[in-house]
Design an enzyme around this catalytic site. Sequence first.
Site, PDB file in Angstrom:
ATOM      1  N   LYS A 219       0.864  -1.192   0.000  1.00  0.00           N
ATOM      2  CA  LYS A 219       0.000   0.000   0.000  1.00  0.00           C
ATOM      3  C   LYS A 219       0.900   1.242   0.000  1.00  0.00           C
ATOM      4  O   LYS A 219       1.470   1.616   1.020  1.00  0.00           O
ATOM      5  CB  LYS A 219      -0.902  -0.078   1.235  1.00  0.00           C
ATOM      6  CG  LYS A 219      -1.364   1.214   1.844  1.00  0.00           C
ATOM      7  CD  LYS A 219      -2.462   1.916   1.119  1.00  0.00           C
ATOM      8  CE  LYS A 219      -2.743   3.258   1.783  1.00  0.00           C
ATOM      9  NZ  LYS A 219      -1.883   4.347   1.282  1.00  0.00           N
ATOM     10  N   GLU A 300       8.595   2.444  11.603  1.00  0.00           N
ATOM     11  CA  GLU A 300       9.692   3.420  11.509  1.00  0.00           C
ATOM     12  C   GLU A 300       9.047   4.794  11.443  1.00  0.00           C
ATOM     13  O   GLU A 300       8.336   5.085  10.473  1.00  0.00           O
ATOM     14  CB  GLU A 300      10.529   3.180  10.245  1.00  0.00           C
ATOM     15  CG  GLU A 300      11.058   1.765  10.077  1.00  0.00           C
ATOM     16  CD  GLU A 300      12.080   1.395  11.114  1.00  0.00           C
ATOM     17  OE1 GLU A 300      12.678   2.300  11.727  1.00  0.00           O
ATOM     18  OE2 GLU A 300      12.279   0.193  11.337  1.00  0.00           O
ATOM     19  N   CYS A 334      12.838  11.999   7.160  1.00  0.00           N
ATOM     20  CA  CYS A 334      12.767  11.689   8.592  1.00  0.00           C
ATOM     21  C   CYS A 334      14.104  11.997   9.256  1.00  0.00           C
ATOM     22  O   CYS A 334      14.171  12.308  10.434  1.00  0.00           O
ATOM     23  CB  CYS A 334      12.389  10.235   8.795  1.00  0.00           C
ATOM     24  SG  CYS A 334      13.452   9.133   7.872  1.00  0.00           S
ATOM     25  N   GLU A 432       8.005  17.284  15.324  1.00  0.00           N
ATOM     26  CA  GLU A 432       8.459  17.142  13.942  1.00  0.00           C
ATOM     27  C   GLU A 432       7.667  18.086  13.046  1.00  0.00           C
ATOM     28  O   GLU A 432       6.444  18.170  13.155  1.00  0.00           O
ATOM     29  CB  GLU A 432       8.272  15.690  13.474  1.00  0.00           C
ATOM     30  CG  GLU A 432       8.892  15.449  12.115  1.00  0.00           C
ATOM     31  CD  GLU A 432       8.687  14.034  11.593  1.00  0.00           C
ATOM     32  OE1 GLU A 432       7.561  13.536  11.649  1.00  0.00           O
ATOM     33  OE2 GLU A 432       9.677  13.436  11.122  1.00  0.00           O
TER      34      GLU A 432
HETATM   35  P1  NAD Z   1       1.611   9.116   7.190  1.00  0.00           P
HETATM   36  O1  NAD Z   1       1.708   8.452   8.511  1.00  0.00           O
HETATM   37  O2  NAD Z   1       0.624  10.192   7.010  1.00  0.00           O
HETATM   38  O3  NAD Z   1       1.311   8.039   6.048  1.00  0.00           O
HETATM   39  C1  NAD Z   1       2.107   6.880   5.891  1.00  0.00           C
HETATM   40  C2  NAD Z   1       1.249   5.789   5.293  1.00  0.00           C
HETATM   41  O4  NAD Z   1       0.239   5.404   6.208  1.00  0.00           O
HETATM   42  C3  NAD Z   1       0.542   6.176   4.008  1.00  0.00           C
HETATM   43  O5  NAD Z   1       0.604   5.101   3.096  1.00  0.00           O
HETATM   44  C4  NAD Z   1      -0.883   6.398   4.467  1.00  0.00           C
HETATM   45  O6  NAD Z   1      -1.834   6.189   3.451  1.00  0.00           O
HETATM   46  C5  NAD Z   1      -1.016   5.352   5.539  1.00  0.00           C
HETATM   47  N1  NAD Z   1      -2.075   5.586   6.525  1.00  0.00           N
HETATM   48  C6  NAD Z   1      -2.660   6.751   6.875  1.00  0.00           C
HETATM   49  N2  NAD Z   1      -3.592   6.537   7.818  1.00  0.00           N
HETATM   50  C7  NAD Z   1      -3.601   5.219   8.080  1.00  0.00           C
HETATM   51  C8  NAD Z   1      -4.322   4.389   8.977  1.00  0.00           C
HETATM   52  N3  NAD Z   1      -5.241   4.890   9.799  1.00  0.00           N
HETATM   53  N4  NAD Z   1      -4.044   3.072   8.994  1.00  0.00           N
HETATM   54  C9  NAD Z   1      -3.096   2.546   8.192  1.00  0.00           C
HETATM   55  N5  NAD Z   1      -2.391   3.279   7.318  1.00  0.00           N
HETATM   56  C10 NAD Z   1      -2.632   4.599   7.266  1.00  0.00           C
HETATM   57  O7  NAD Z   1       3.102   9.626   6.873  1.00  0.00           O
HETATM   58  P2  NAD Z   1       3.645  10.376   5.584  1.00  0.00           P
HETATM   59  O8  NAD Z   1       3.163  11.789   5.595  1.00  0.00           O
HETATM   60  O9  NAD Z   1       3.399   9.571   4.366  1.00  0.00           O
HETATM   61  O10 NAD Z   1       5.218  10.350   5.848  1.00  0.00           O
HETATM   62  C11 NAD Z   1       5.869  11.279   6.647  1.00  0.00           C
HETATM   63  C12 NAD Z   1       6.244  10.670   7.995  1.00  0.00           C
HETATM   64  O11 NAD Z   1       6.995   9.492   7.788  1.00  0.00           O
HETATM   65  C13 NAD Z   1       7.132  11.577   8.815  1.00  0.00           C
HETATM   66  O12 NAD Z   1       6.710  11.533  10.149  1.00  0.00           O
HETATM   67  C14 NAD Z   1       8.509  10.946   8.675  1.00  0.00           C
HETATM   68  O13 NAD Z   1       9.400  11.234   9.716  1.00  0.00           O
HETATM   69  C15 NAD Z   1       8.160   9.494   8.606  1.00  0.00           C
HETATM   70  N6  NAD Z   1       9.234   8.729   7.984  1.00  0.00           N
HETATM   71  C16 NAD Z   1      10.016   7.931   8.775  1.00  0.00           C
HETATM   72  C17 NAD Z   1      11.076   7.210   8.202  1.00  0.00           C
HETATM   73  C18 NAD Z   1      11.964   6.321   9.038  1.00  0.00           C
HETATM   74  O14 NAD Z   1      12.699   5.528   8.465  1.00  0.00           O
HETATM   75  N7  NAD Z   1      11.931   6.414  10.343  1.00  0.00           N
HETATM   76  C19 NAD Z   1      11.311   7.313   6.833  1.00  0.00           C
HETATM   77  C20 NAD Z   1      10.479   8.129   6.058  1.00  0.00           C
HETATM   78  C21 NAD Z   1       9.436   8.821   6.644  1.00  0.00           C
END
Ligand code: NAD
Length: 546
Positions: A219, A300, A334, A432
């Site tokens: 997904k 993560e 991140c 963040e």
């Molecule tokens: P997000 O949490 O909004 O979305 C991530 C994914 O989760 C998307 O595919 C989204 O559709 C899905 N999602 C949303 N609501 C959901 C739910 N209720 N149940 C299941 N899935 C759901 O994050 P984003 O905006 O896509 O990414 C940014 C975040 O990701 C930042 O906080 C960043 O720090 C983090 N990040 C962490 C790493 C790491 O390795 N630690 C790497 C990249 C990004």
Amino acid sequence: MDLRERRSDEASPQSHPSPFRVEPLTDFSRAEARREMDAALAEVASQLGRTYWPIISGKSVPTATTFPSVDPSLKSRIVGVCGRANVEQANEAVAVAKAAFPAWRDTEAASRAEYLFRAAEAMRRRRFELAAWQVYECGKPRREADADMAESIDYCEFYGREMLRLAQPRRRDVPGEANVYFYEPRGVTVVIAPWNFPMAILCGMTVAALVTGNTVVMKPAEQSSVVGAKLMEVFQQAGLPPGVVAYLPGVGEEIGPALVEHPDVATIAFTGSRAVGLAIARGAAEVRAGQQHIKRAIAELGGKNAIVVDDDADMDEAVHGVVASAFGYSGQKCSACSRVIVPESLHDAFVARLVEAIRSLKIAPADDPGCSIGPVIDGEAQRRILAVIEKGKSEGRLVFVGEVGSFQDEGYYVPPHLFDDVAPSASIAQEEIFGPVLAVLKARDLDHALEIANGTAYALTGGFFSRSPQNIARVEREFRVGNLYINRKITGAFADRQPFGGFKMSGIGSKAGGPDYLLQFVLSSTITENTLRRGFAPDVEATESS
Ligand code: NAD
């Protein structure tokens, strides 16, 4: 597979590929590389606007509704239209993955690894094109998009080799007793990815699950669903059996919970925000009707990463490292630096140079070859970041704001912002932001700097610029983060060389690109056989032929 077959695994002809080597980044100072990237951007521009349906069991599955994926540099440009999978389709994808699991589990590890090596080859062949899709869909400047492709290739090559290592059964035989310890896949894995490393993170989590013998429902984030479709194409080019991986674009809030809560899902590999990650951890912990196992949720999450500057640091290096870490991809990593902690003695000179360095960054649409800072991902992110900036004005002194050109309203631009005199407890120093916003914090001495640096809920990356071996040694001991970088930028980890991931609220899981990563996708078993024969079991074939 019985104990004897497990022994013969070691002799597999594919089990000795060349040692892993990090995929080189493209050198865009070469005219030829620039030409290839320009050509790829032109070619991809001619393919924008197509529709991408979910792919389940190798077949396109039309959906009742769709959603557009928009170019954040130019919001009038539709990159693609994606099928919006519903809960029924999510359930179907899990059912197909469950049915495909036994055969995939029993496929030899070396063959599974071979699919990853083929996927890496397909990505190398399509590298500029796949990078171009990221430029348009995610507003990634070309160098960053190219680095994402290199990372995707690295995950395929690295995890493929890691699987070959893990496939070697561990034996502890003693006279009269054979003991073997080995790994088996956990089952259906749901991969839920963010948009900021649109290919690499989705690819890394997916291939790790696949190569260990799990089947996957993939997904992608809404904002990078076309890049997700391109990854699916790569998997199909690599010849992966149809039911083994599904591509399921859709809205996270709609299909995410159904996937996470499904009783037939064994593992959830998630990378994204803290709020969603914690909700997934809760959802996965509950045992539902028909569920016979405890799920594993790998999450993560975000960071509030700091760079500490020592009073003897090389200022040129420190300013350059801070700017690259804070504003690369508009701070939407991140690992990005969002706090720089400087000693009082150096503060004024450092901030003056920092301002000039930020001023020199070119803000432009992502496909502009000179772009240093492109747009942020979408309108929601733009509004959220601007609101944080407004709040920041009451928490610190805004000392610099970049200027966006006449194209400002064509895309989702947020210029770089620098806040000075920020208190360690201020919300812009604790939460963040995920945008081009950097806070400067003053420290009395190294004790104080470390206290500030460690004083958030996150522990992902950190950096230290210093020329003092003693201070470097101390910071290595006391700056508690998942990835600490000394005298360099704090973004851009390479698989194998710098396994990546954090702890505290930055997540739970073993580091991506590291030696423990694949272990999260397997179960371990031990088989003990008493080999002291007390009777004689006649060999049936031998008896029949005599
Ligand atoms: P997000 O949490 O909004 O979305 C991530 C994914 O989760 C998307 O595919 C989204 O559709 C899905 N999602 C949303 N609501 C959901 C739910 N209720 N149940 C299941 N899935 C759901 O994050 P984003 O905006 O896509 O990414 C940014 C975040 O990701 C930042 O906080 C960043 O720090 C983090 N990040 C962490 C790493 C790491 O390795 N630690 C790497 C990249 C990004």
